[in-house]
Enzyme design. Sequence first.
Site, PDB file in Angstrom:
ATOM      1  N   CYS A 299      -0.303   3.931  -3.589  1.00 50.29           N
ATOM      2  CA  CYS A 299      -1.279   3.760  -4.669  1.00 50.29           C
ATOM      3  C   CYS A 299      -1.157   4.748  -5.828  1.00 50.29           C
ATOM      4  CB  CYS A 299      -2.698   3.744  -4.109  1.00 50.29           C
ATOM      5  SG  CYS A 299      -2.951   4.629  -2.580  1.00 50.29           S
ATOM      6  N   GLN A 346       5.229  -1.014   3.379  1.00 50.05           N
ATOM      7  CA  GLN A 346       3.940  -1.667   3.130  1.00 50.05           C
ATOM      8  C   GLN A 346       4.116  -2.773   2.088  1.00 50.05           C
ATOM      9  OE1 GLN A 346       1.218   1.607   2.049  1.00 50.05           O
ATOM     10  NE2 GLN A 346       0.061   1.046   3.865  1.00 50.05           N
ATOM     11  N   ASP A 348       2.287  -3.743  -0.285  1.00 51.37           N
ATOM     12  CA  ASP A 348       1.132  -3.343  -1.076  1.00 51.37           C
ATOM     13  C   ASP A 348       0.997  -4.154  -2.349  1.00 51.37           C
ATOM     14  OD1 ASP A 348      -0.437  -1.413   0.068  1.00 51.37           O
ATOM     15  OD2 ASP A 348       0.783   0.265  -0.613  1.00 51.37           O
ATOM     16  N   LYS A 430     -13.474  -1.190   2.738  1.00 56.05           N
ATOM     17  CA  LYS A 430     -12.385  -2.161   2.875  1.00 56.05           C
ATOM     18  C   LYS A 430     -12.767  -3.312   3.787  1.00 56.05           C
ATOM     19  CE  LYS A 430     -10.063   0.449   6.574  1.00 56.05           C
ATOM     20  NZ  LYS A 430      -8.793   1.065   7.020  1.00 56.05           N
TER      21      LYS A 430
END
Length: 605
Positions: A299, A346, A348, A430
């Site tokens: 992120c 990941q 993502d 989340k």
Amino acid sequence: MLACRVDGIINDLSSTAGDQLADPVFRSDTEALSLIRHDTAHVLAQAVSELFPNTALATGPATEQGFFYDFAAEHAFTDDDLIRIESRMHEIIDRDETIVREEWDRERALSWCRENGQPYKAEIIMSLPADATLSFYRQGNFVDLCRGPHLVSTGQIGHAFRLLGTAGAYWKGDRSNPMLQRIHGTACRDADELAAWEQRQEAAARRDHRRLGREMDLFHFQAEAPGAVFWHPNGWTLFQTLLAYLRERQKTENYVEINTPDIMDLSLWQASGHWEKFGENMFTTETEGRIYALKPMNCPGGVQVFRQGLKSYRDLPLRMAEFGKVHRFEPSGALHGLMRVRAFTQDDAHIFCTPEQMEAETQRICHLVLSIYKTFGFDDVHIKFSDRPEKRIGSDEIWDRSEEALQRGVEASGLSYTRNRGEGAFYGPKLEFVLRDAIGRDWQCGTVQVDLNLPQRLDAHYIGADGEKHPPVMLHRALFGSLERFIGILLEHHAGHLPFWLAPIQVVVATITGAADDYAVDLIKALRQRGVRAEPDLRNEKIAYKIREHSLAKVPMLLIVGKKEAQGGTVSIREYGSSETPILDMESAINLISKASESRLAQVF
């Protein structure tokens, strides 16, 4: 009738008189299973204390799958020790020792810790408020610090339990703390439930992805790179097939793909809050006087891409995907094949949007995630809403807004969910998507996380309709979570028999005689031209041997050709798991197989 529940309605079950907890209602109560497992953990600690008197006790909670207890012992527990410990546990249960709650003041509690060599219990006590009520539970000559509740006596636990093994575990999960020995096990309400659990375990052993990885020649691990995967050609083909599928789905949803560095200066991780909240799980290195960290998450890098160039509200939502390799420290004792690794990829994505767009974006993500899972054969999916954890960044006001917005989004999708209190990420709440596999096990995979903290911390903003700067809402989204782990789940869910479109080798053309070699080569060429992953087997071996070998490797389809097939332009088809062997002409077979691959069918026939 028993009216209590384990979730806190009753604080002290040990004060309950008589044998009412033996009532059938108790045994059939789902939540009471946690109570049985907690008490079994205490019996485990008692058994270890009796057999190994100098052992220090740490903690021993119930878990979703059973229970464990952590010990500091000079003796390294062996499999033979587990047999002795389990036998002593049965003896303790047969004694039917009354479980009594006692409340001690801090001085008495710490004195007991000193006299009995219990430093970990003392550390727990010192971490509590000075005026906290300290509850100890006594069963026979055994005493343990615990807030409860517990059953009335050890006899009410029953004998439906098993010790499963040992592992290393750092005290409080911190690798700077001493390594303890963890004994873990499971407990059920009765013998029938335990027998059903054992059957599931046997089924899981047959589906173990590590064994399937060897049989299918997909990957391996070795000591020189703990927690990192060595992908073989077949495994890497499977990995790339998953990537291609995700890229295709994301393209239709208007995602752009980016890639950010694997290693960045520590200052970025300090600014983002990762170093403060996640630093103990990060790998670092120093060069030229600067400290760098391998990224544990994608992120902060995604925010850096967003910050390049001026963004307007008209540019939002901006959906940026990244298949980023991340590294996280996991204790060596916790590593488990593809399911628990230190280096993984990941899938993502970070969606930057306005507050007004967040609800619609959440709905869009939810529908995408569920659609993708269905493609892989997962129809039973449960959603958990995880709210603010104790260890977090950001103000309560920001958390209130984040949780409210995410809840509106999932409810607007028409999806049901359960609350998972305190399990959110350190930067935001989340949604967790939990898949149930073919043998009833649950796997937490995809997530959607709302983040109003990170954009502000890293000075990300857009120009709103009012001409002013505003921090965007940042939605973190993962579909599989970890591609490595999802491959492990897929292998176990399908017992290695992957859907035809996904199998790394879809077709093997096996010859009965050398006279069919040229025909087999032509067949392979034609299949590959249609996008089918096909391999020849022209070895001078009996066809029965070839069939057994490729069946063990879970190849979905064998095309068997001999002299007769070569002369007639036909193929004999043997699909994995089927006893039928239809015969088709070459062109019909190729059309059928290529259509199944392109259409992502589970099977050809």
